[in-house]
Design a protein around this motif. Structure first.
Motif, PDB file in Angstrom:
ATOM      1  N   GLU A 102       0.834  -1.205   0.000  1.00 31.11           N
ATOM      2  CA  GLU A 102       0.000   0.000   0.000  1.00 31.11           C
ATOM      3  C   GLU A 102       0.867   1.252   0.000  1.00 31.11           C
ATOM      4  O   GLU A 102       0.552   2.248  -0.673  1.00 31.11           O
ATOM      5  N   TRP A 106       1.019   4.164  -2.841  1.00 30.77           N
ATOM      6  CA  TRP A 106       0.917   5.598  -2.523  1.00 30.77           C
ATOM      7  C   TRP A 106       2.094   6.365  -3.113  1.00 30.77           C
ATOM      8  O   TRP A 106       1.927   7.453  -3.685  1.00 30.77           O
ATOM      9  N   ARG A 112      -6.647   4.830  -4.779  1.00 29.36           N
ATOM     10  CA  ARG A 112      -6.866   3.727  -3.845  1.00 29.36           C
ATOM     11  C   ARG A 112      -7.401   2.492  -4.555  1.00 29.36           C
ATOM     12  O   ARG A 112      -6.972   1.366  -4.281  1.00 29.36           O
ATOM     13  N   SER A 116      -5.370  -1.022  -4.959  1.00 31.82           N
ATOM     14  CA  SER A 116      -5.957  -2.265  -4.469  1.00 31.82           C
ATOM     15  C   SER A 116      -5.987  -3.327  -5.564  1.00 31.82           C
ATOM     16  O   SER A 116      -5.677  -4.508  -5.314  1.00 31.82           O
TER      17      SER A 116
END
Length: 251
Positions: A102, A106, A112, A116
């Motif tokens: 994650e 970023w 997001r 994912s």
């Protein structure tokens, strides 16, 4: 090769550490498919990969990635299409694999939802889904290497650069990695540096041999076999490598 459009080209590229020429006047073109990078210890393999990954800038010559020189306003665009697994990759041992990926998403400025999606795919490709909540510091050597590979795949790369990706992997995991390389290379350029000829001999479209920072061979695996002698103590491909590198003991 998946197609004939070059992903990367080097012309007269060189890089020095002090007075030592780690990479010396290298000319190389990389296409989609698997390119295996071979050479004894200290031949310049990791330095060449750092140049491809834009971690290091050439001291001489010209490097073009995805049609542009990776500098100025083009650097961010180029890096967004690169996936890189360094030889000694390391991050905070307290991060779980999911948290680590994650964070990488970023840092790549992924939304997001896109992050994912890519994380789920990276878990599937590296068989790490069952370890997602494990901390990096608790992983075995092979598990940690696969986590670092997952972050390289997170880029959905046009050029995937892997420095000793099989370090710490058992024979089954090495086999799975070779299958993954075949899958990824269908539409991606993959450059793999390894000490193990068997890790690239069956999947590589092209092999490049470095010796003392210079490219001494660039061609198909069959062509490397043809460089060898009739020494029955080694495989035909090993014989070709040894002749090109003056009988060097290490790959």
């Amino acid at each position: 090769m998946a197609n004939s459009i070059a992903v990367c080209s080097m012309a007269g590229v060189g890089y020095d550490y002090g007075h030592h020429r780690a990479v010396d006047e290298c000319d190389l073109t990389i296409y989609p498919g698997v390119t295996g990078l071979l050479g004894r210890n200290g031949a310049g393999k990791s330095t060449l990969l750092r140049l491809l990954a834009t971690v290091t800038n050439p001291a001489r010559g010209k490097l073009v990635l995805f049609g542009s020189e990776p500098a100025g306003s083009q650097l961010t665009r180029v890096r967004a299409r690169l996936g890189y697994l360094p030889q000694n990759a390391s991050w905070s041992p307290r991060l779980t694999i999911r948290e680590f990926l994650e964070l990488m998403g970023w840092m790549r400025h992924l939304s997001r939802s896109e992050s994912s999606r890519r994380i789920s795919r990276a878990f599937d490709r590296t068989a790490l889904g069952g370890l997602a909540e494990r901390e990096l510091g608790s992983l075995s050597g092979g598990e940690h290497r696969r986590a670092m590979l997952a972050q390289a795949l997170l880029a959905d790369p046009g050029l995937l650069i892997l420095d000793e990706p099989t370090a710490g992997l058992d024979p089954h995991q090495r086999h799975e990695l070779r299958l993954l390389l075949r899958e990824v290379a269908a539409d991606t350029a993959v450059v793999v540096s390894t000490h193990l000829l068997e890790d690239v001999s069956t999947v590589a479209d092209k092999l490049v041999v470095l010796d003392h920072g210079r490219i001494v061979f660039s061609g198909t695996p069959d062509s490397l076999v043809g460089q060898g002698s009739q020494d029955t103590s080694v495989t035909a491909m090993e014989a070709g490598f040894l002749r090109l590198t003056d009988g060097g003991a290490d790959l």
